[in-house]
Design a protein around this motif. Sequence first.
Motif, PDB file in Angstrom:
ATOM      1  N   LEU A  19       0.790  -1.167  -0.057  1.00 50.70           N
ATOM      2  CA  LEU A  19      -0.112   0.223  -0.112  1.00 50.70           C
ATOM      3  C   LEU A  19       0.939   1.142   0.155  1.00 50.70           C
ATOM      4  CD1 LEU A  19      -2.816  -1.138   2.392  1.00 50.70           C
ATOM      5  CD2 LEU A  19      -3.003  -0.893   0.067  1.00 50.70           C
ATOM      6  N   ALA A  20       1.780   1.254   0.739  1.00 53.74           N
ATOM      7  CA  ALA A  20       2.757   2.395   0.840  1.00 53.74           C
ATOM      8  C   ALA A  20       3.548   2.636  -0.510  1.00 53.74           C
ATOM      9  CB  ALA A  20       3.904   1.997   1.822  1.00 53.74           C
ATOM     10  N   VAL A  23       0.705   3.940  -2.882  1.00 56.46           N
ATOM     11  CA  VAL A  23       0.580   5.539  -2.875  1.00 56.46           C
ATOM     12  C   VAL A  23       1.762   6.359  -3.324  1.00 56.46           C
ATOM     13  CG1 VAL A  23       0.352   7.346  -0.880  1.00 56.46           C
ATOM     14  CG2 VAL A  23      -1.009   5.258  -0.880  1.00 56.46           C
ATOM     15  N   LEU A  26       1.714   6.432  -6.763  1.00 54.98           N
ATOM     16  CA  LEU A  26       0.495   7.725  -7.500  1.00 54.98           C
ATOM     17  C   LEU A  26       1.280   9.034  -7.377  1.00 54.98           C
ATOM     18  CD1 LEU A  26      -2.459   8.430  -7.882  1.00 54.98           C
ATOM     19  CD2 LEU A  26      -2.857   8.443  -5.227  1.00 54.98           C
ATOM     20  N   LEU A  51      -5.478   9.016 -10.433  1.00 51.04           N
ATOM     21  CA  LEU A  51      -5.840   8.036  -9.700  1.00 51.04           C
ATOM     22  C   LEU A  51      -6.591   7.069 -10.532  1.00 51.04           C
ATOM     23  CD1 LEU A  51      -5.777   6.127  -7.027  1.00 51.04           C
ATOM     24  CD2 LEU A  51      -7.534   7.431  -6.094  1.00 51.04           C
TER      25      LEU A  51
END
Length: 221
Positions: A19-20, A23, A26, A51
């Motif tokens: 998840l890190a 992100v 992104l 996104l």
Amino acid sequence: MRRFLREHSLTLVFAGLFLAALVGQLFAGQADYNERQAALGQPELALGPYLFSADYWVDVVENWQSEYLQFFLYVWATVWLIQKGSPESKPLDKVGPESDREQQLGEHVSESSPKWARAGGWRTALYSKSLGLAMLALFLFSWTMQWITGWYANNSDPLAEKMGLVQYFFSSDFWNRSLQNWQSEFLAIASMAILSVYLRQRGSPESKPVGAAHSVSDRSG
């Protein structure tokens, strides 16, 4: 809660890292995209719209598909293929699907065996291949998503040749994206298989015991 965290720490830590990284990609991807847009005199995208853009998701799923392809091929190939001395390989005398006794099937099941392992028939046959099939399904899904999002991103590029979905599947852009990821995964598998014959990592299940002979292919050696 503490026991749950300890017992599932491997999955939880890597899910958190995933998840890190997602992100981080992104933010980095948006910055890179906007730099390219500015150079072309095209409008930039805010973080929210980026996104949900094809440009973001094609980069995400093209990495997913290569990882799942790696795991699918590895799960299936290690049934039959071996590397002497590697803990990533079965011992030399266990090539193939192995016996019911070794796989705890048929008369060798127990009350603690999974339900479908005890069921027999097609359910046990399917369950006995479920890990490989799941990896194959995830690969095909993410590769299809790469195909669709890559096609959409290509057609959104004002400088790129516009093409249909089927035409894009045979394009150099699609296959370059796929093959540049596949070759890295195949190299990683080959490297791990051979390096684990001679190198050790104390305490890791991916390594043999530090004092085990190079020729031993399982951790008990």
